[in-house]
Design an enzyme around this catalytic site. Structure first.
Site, mmCIF file in Angstrom:
data_model
loop_
_atom_site.group_PDB
_atom_site.id
_atom_site.type_symbol
_atom_site.label_atom_id
_atom_site.label_comp_id
_atom_site.label_asym_id
_atom_site.label_seq_id
_atom_site.Cartn_x
_atom_site.Cartn_y
_atom_site.Cartn_z
ATOM 1 N N TYR A 496 68.263 24.190 67.795
ATOM 2 C CA TYR A 496 67.894 24.032 67.008
ATOM 3 C C TYR A 496 69.851 22.787 66.470
ATOM 4 C CZ TYR A 496 64.066 27.070 66.698
ATOM 5 O OH TYR A 496 63.538 27.539 66.430
ATOM 6 N N HIS A 497 70.073 22.560 67.199
ATOM 7 C CA HIS A 497 71.598 21.536 67.453
ATOM 8 C C HIS A 497 71.315 19.962 67.371
ATOM 9 C CE1 HIS A 497 73.002 25.656 68.113
ATOM 10 N NE2 HIS A 497 72.971 25.731 67.422
ATOM 11 N N PRO A 498 70.339 19.128 67.230
ATOM 12 C CA PRO A 498 69.722 17.883 67.524
ATOM 13 C C PRO A 498 70.840 17.114 67.190
ATOM 14 C CG PRO A 498 68.970 18.663 65.541
ATOM 15 C CD PRO A 498 69.828 20.290 65.911
#
Length: 574
Positions: A496-498
């Protein structure tokens, strides 16, 4: 000290009279990690009127503030947009979860709280590969230090007086001890501080939590102190439909309140988009800023053709491995029992710490894959997150089993995706296609990551705890590259690191969206300040770097000189 009175005060929304029938000097879109920092900094001297607009609501739920409790509300649509990627062609057509915070504090209110800056060489790479000399690690370190108050105390590497409380995980559990010993036995290394002198090896991680065991989100650290100021207005539950552009300058934003009419709020100085790597490019495109052909295909007039908007999408692909425990009483699976859960909650409320004060993922590491040694990749290409329990999620329910688990991230993926418009409706989510594993080098690294992680868990340190294999396949192990590749394509997820969709770069970089001062290229009075400006994803979690970027951006907006560069020694320099 009992935490209940403080928790009750914290969850109550502020008593603030919100009037939007006027103009503001600055309008900030998004009260997430960056927006909260900006709101505090831009109102500090009292001279500017600032509006902070947030689509979500107040972080009223008590479990958000209890570190171990957030996993019970993480998927709650009141706090999470619960996006999904487009069907990923190289991951068997699966849609990959894409959670984004829908609440003050943004994703910092619902994340796993790991505080990781990334490796110093990440930022030096921004400087050399992207022509951004003022974004080297030496230029960023003073802002990391200014932001944090570390329980390790001030040092050349760490800050001791910032607003963001950062504490090292302290849970006493023999599985954490086994991990540290396994780091030595495997040769993967051990570090006292991955944000300090040695950003390599296995370590006890830092987290954004108070010494008393409560979450310290960006809202806690930065927004709450600023809300007492009369020159800050927080407006929640509001959809920003677009930025208003007049004669090449951002003049305000068009908003829609819940059930209300669409209207414009004026900004006399600047509009700042801090809506994150998914929403910020969407807002630019809805405002007529982006790839001309794509905008016209959705009936949007192109006011400024900027090809890089929404491109360069990156994330950390990850896999999970784990083992069931052969020793009873050491794993945290008992937390699912109602009586145990109640007892742990009471312990936390009385200020006595315990499992509820833990973010669970208290250990991890930055390591080299077996097939990716330092002489080949320069600095660690894998990240571990370790927890003393096996957790599985079926899309609606989290199950805990007695065991231990490692999540392994590929830190510097080669694959790139894009955020595009699905429709011209501001209320509709954009389309996010990451193209995970489209570059064969990424699949090769994750195969290597599986073997490297299994080597760590196979060390003698875990002999007294190791039962049957739990992940990836209960009771068995994968052996051939083909087996591992098929498993990765079918089960890999994301940390979850866009980032990267409003890339920072030089003026002659055709893919850049903002310049080195975070100004949208070709549009006056408009900046993007959030994780979307990262030209390359850093080797770690993104919350700390995003707050650092926002602190720097606030000084740029105010025309203040940047803090003097600092370059303390690091072990990898020899």
């Amino acid at each position: 000290m009992a935490l209940l009175p403080g928790l009750l005060r914290r969850v109550l929304p502020p008593l603030q009279r919100v009037s939007l029938d006027r103009s503001f000097d600055y309008i900030i879109v998004g009260a997430g990690s960056a927006g909260c920092v900006l709101a505090n900094e831009l109102t500090a001297d009292g001279s500017k009127q600032v509006l902070l607009v947030e689509a979500g609501g107040w972080d009223w739920h008590p479990l958000i503030h209890i570190p171990a409790g957030v996993y019970s509300v993480f998927k709650n649509p009141s706090f999470n947009w619960n996006y999904q990627s487009e069907p990923e062609p190289h991951c068997n057509g699966r849609r990959i979860e894409l959670p984004r915070g829908k609440v003050v504090g943004g994703s910092s209110a619902i994340n796993a709280m790991v505080y990781m800056r990334g490796h110093p060489l990440d930022y030096d790479g921004w400087a050399t590969r992207h022509g951004l000399p003022t974004w080297s690690h030496a230029h960023c370190l003073p802002y990391f230090k200014r932001c944090e108050s570390s329980d390790r105390g001030p040092s050349p590497h760490r800050g001791g007086s910032g607003r963001l409380e950062v504490t090292q995980g302290q849970m006493d559990n023999p599985l954490f001890d086994a991990l540290m010993t396994a780091g030595k036995q495997s040769g993967q290394g051990v570090s006292d501080d991955l944000n300090g002198f040695q950003p390599e090896g296995v370590a006890r991680l830092d987290r954004t939590a108070t010494s008393g065991g409560r979450r310290c989100s960006a809202a806690d650290a930065h927004l709450l102190p600023a809300l007492a100021r009369p020159n800050l207005t927080l407006a929640t539950g509001i959809t920003v439909e677009r930025v208003e552009i007049e004669q090449g300058k951002a003049s305000g934003v068009r908003i829609r309140e819940s059930g209300g009419e669409s209207r414009v709020i004026r900004a006399t100085d600047e509009v700042v988009l801090s809506a994150g790597a998914i929403k910020s490019p969407q807002l630019l495109m809805l405002s007529g800023i982006g790839p001309a052909g794509h905008l016209r295909s959705h009936g949007i007039e192109c006011l400024h053709d900027l090809a890089g908007v929404g491109q360069n999408l990156q994330d950390h692909t990850c896999i999970n491995i784990g083992w069931f425990c052969s020793t009873s009483g050491v794993s945290l699976d008992s937390l699912t029992h109602p009586l145990r859960k109640a007892a742990v909650g009471v312990q936390w409320l009385l200020g006595l710490g315990g499992p509820a004060s833990s973010n669970i993922w208290e250990a991890g590491g930055l390591v080299f894959g077996h097939n990716h040694p330092a002489e080949r990749v320069g600095y660690p290409n894998l990240q571990y997150h370790f927890c003393p329990v096996v957790s599985t999620y079926n899309g609606s329910h989290l199950t805990l089993s007695a065991g231990y688990q490692v999540q392994i991230d590929q830190l510097r993926p080669h694959s790139r995706g894009a955020v595009t418009l699905a429709t011209a409706d501001p209320a509709a989510p954009p389309a996010a296609l990451f193209n995970y594993l489209s570059d064969p080098r990424d699949l090769a690294e994750l195969v290597d990551a599986y073997r490297t992680g299994q080597d760590l868990l196979a060390q003698p340190a875990f002999d007294g705890f190791r039962g049957k294999a739990a992940l990836p396949v209960t009771g068995t192990r994968l052996h051939t590259d083909a087996e591992i590749e098929a498993w990765v394509r079918g089960t890999s997820g994301t940390d979850y690191h866009p980032c990267g969709t409003c890339k920072m770069g030089r003026g002659d970089d055709a893919t850049a969206v903002v310049d080195a001062e975070l100004r949208v290229i070709g549009v006056e009075g408009l900046r993007v300040i959030d994780a979307s400006v990262m030209p390359e994803v850093v080797s770690g979690n993104l919350n700390a770097p995003t707050q650092m970027i926002a602190l720097r951006g606030a000084d740029m907006i105010r025309g203040l000189p940047q803090l003097a560069p600092e370059r303390p020694p690091f072990h990898f320099e020899g």
